[in-house]
Design a protein around this motif. Sequence first.
Motif, short mmCIF file in Angstrom:
data_model
loop_
_atom_site.label_atom_id
_atom_site.label_comp_id
_atom_site.label_asym_id
_atom_site.label_seq_id
_atom_site.Cartn_x
_atom_site.Cartn_y
_atom_site.Cartn_z
N SER A 1 5.56 -4.03 -4.94
CA SER A 1 7.15 -3.77 -4.80
C SER A 1 8.31 -4.98 -4.75
CB SER A 1 7.19 -2.59 -3.11
OG SER A 1 7.26 -3.73 -2.62
N TYR A 2 7.75 -5.66 -4.85
CA TYR A 2 9.26 -6.92 -4.65
C TYR A 2 9.73 -7.07 -6.32
CZ TYR A 2 8.41 -6.56 0.13
OH TYR A 2 8.14 -6.32 1.67
N LEU A 3 8.13 -7.20 -6.92
CA LEU A 3 8.09 -7.15 -8.28
C LEU A 3 9.55 -6.33 -9.50
CD1 LEU A 3 4.86 -7.64 -8.58
CD2 LEU A 3 6.60 -9.25 -9.12
N PRO A 4 9.72 -6.83 -10.45
CA PRO A 4 10.02 -8.13 -11.08
C PRO A 4 10.49 -9.50 -10.08
CG PRO A 4 11.70 -6.59 -12.44
CD PRO A 4 10.73 -5.61 -11.01
N ASP A 5 11.53 -9.03 -9.52
CA ASP A 5 12.56 -9.53 -9.00
C ASP A 5 11.36 -10.93 -7.61
OD1 ASP A 5 14.38 -8.79 -10.89
OD2 ASP A 5 15.16 -7.76 -9.04
N TYR A 6 10.59 -10.18 -7.13
CA TYR A 6 10.76 -11.48 -6.08
C TYR A 6 8.72 -11.20 -5.96
CZ TYR A 6 15.65 -11.36 -4.39
OH TYR A 6 16.54 -11.70 -4.56
N PHE A 7 8.63 -12.43 -5.80
CA PHE A 7 7.21 -12.52 -5.49
C PHE A 7 6.44 -13.07 -4.04
CE2 PHE A 7 3.71 -12.13 -8.44
CZ PHE A 7 2.38 -11.60 -6.72
N PRO A 8 6.63 -12.61 -2.87
CA PRO A 8 6.05 -13.02 -1.48
C PRO A 8 5.27 -13.43 -1.38
CG PRO A 8 6.47 -10.90 -1.07
CD PRO A 8 6.61 -11.12 -2.63
N ILE A 9 4.66 -15.11 -1.31
CA ILE A 9 3.71 -15.62 -0.48
C ILE A 9 3.60 -16.10 0.86
CG2 ILE A 9 2.54 -15.84 -3.38
CD1 ILE A 9 3.82 -18.62 -3.06
N PRO A 10 2.70 -16.84 1.04
CA PRO A 10 2.48 -17.28 2.42
C PRO A 10 2.15 -18.29 2.53
CG PRO A 10 0.13 -17.06 1.74
CD PRO A 10 0.99 -15.96 0.36
N HIS A 11 3.27 -19.64 3.08
CA HIS A 11 3.15 -21.51 2.71
C HIS A 11 1.46 -21.42 2.33
CE1 HIS A 11 4.01 -24.94 3.28
NE2 HIS A 11 5.50 -24.79 3.16
N PRO A 12 1.80 -22.28 1.32
CA PRO A 12 0.29 -22.95 0.82
C PRO A 12 -0.18 -24.70 1.97
CG PRO A 12 1.61 -23.66 -0.46
CD PRO A 12 2.67 -22.60 0.74
N SER A 13 0.73 -24.55 2.90
CA SER A 13 -0.02 -25.17 4.25
C SER A 13 -1.20 -25.57 4.36
CB SER A 13 0.48 -25.32 5.39
OG SER A 13 0.44 -25.70 6.56
N PRO A 14 -1.70 -26.48 4.91
CA PRO A 14 -3.67 -26.41 4.76
C PRO A 14 -3.47 -25.97 6.53
CG PRO A 14 -2.32 -28.39 4.48
CD PRO A 14 -1.58 -28.07 4.26
N ARG A 15 -2.29 -26.04 7.02
CA ARG A 15 -2.30 -25.38 8.39
C ARG A 15 -2.80 -23.98 8.50
NH1 ARG A 15 3.08 -28.27 10.56
NH2 ARG A 15 2.39 -29.97 9.80
N ASN A 16 -2.68 -22.99 7.15
CA ASN A 16 -2.80 -22.35 7.24
C ASN A 16 -3.94 -21.19 6.77
OD1 ASN A 16 -0.21 -21.18 8.12
ND2 ASN A 16 0.57 -20.68 5.75
N ARG A 17 -5.44 -22.46 6.87
CA ARG A 17 -6.81 -21.24 6.14
C ARG A 17 -6.82 -20.84 6.73
NH1 ARG A 17 -6.68 -26.65 9.22
NH2 ARG A 17 -7.91 -26.56 11.26
#
Length: 189
Positions: free
Chosen positions: A148-164
């Motif tokens: 629903s946010y495309l094509p302008d925005y792409f939300p993702i979580p933080h890629p931190s190892p803490r987010n495993r």
Amino acid sequence: MQKLLSEIRGCKVCKEHLPLGPRPIVTAHQNSKIVIIGQAPGTKVHKTGVPWDDPSGEQLRKWLGISDEVFYDASKIALIPMGFCYPGKGKSGDLPPRPECAPLWHKPLLSKMPNVELVILIGRYAQNYYLGKAAKKTLTETVKAYKSYLPDYFPIPHPSPRNRFWLAKNPWFEERVIPVLKKRVADIV
């Protein structure tokens, strides 16, 4: 653009709040096509001065499906955090990004990048700031609603190892969302 980047790198607006002192970390170019907006540099990035030069950055580049060379080519990808300096440690990890940076510097930076095709919003701070009321109640809901946010925005979580743990609880992200993200990035760069 170079004048603006020099001003940002010399910024001392929140100096008294920074335990390691100011060291604004940002890369951008007037031809950048993708903007990655993260949280704030960690201690390793503060030391090296290289954005995403840590395990989180390695994971992010895997998710994007791009090499270090492409990732660090500012004419393709701008790396702009919500807080430009390391904010310090809190009880459960790093403190939130300093609130002064985004309102002060994001609009001037983005206005100098007319070729931006995609803004990748990493984590809740960036998503709430850029999506406003369109952001869902939780990061998980916002990421699930990425289409629903495309094509302008792409939300993702933080890629931190803490987010495993988040990744383990939400296998749909790497199974269904990452392939779409990789394709969108490949189509642009």
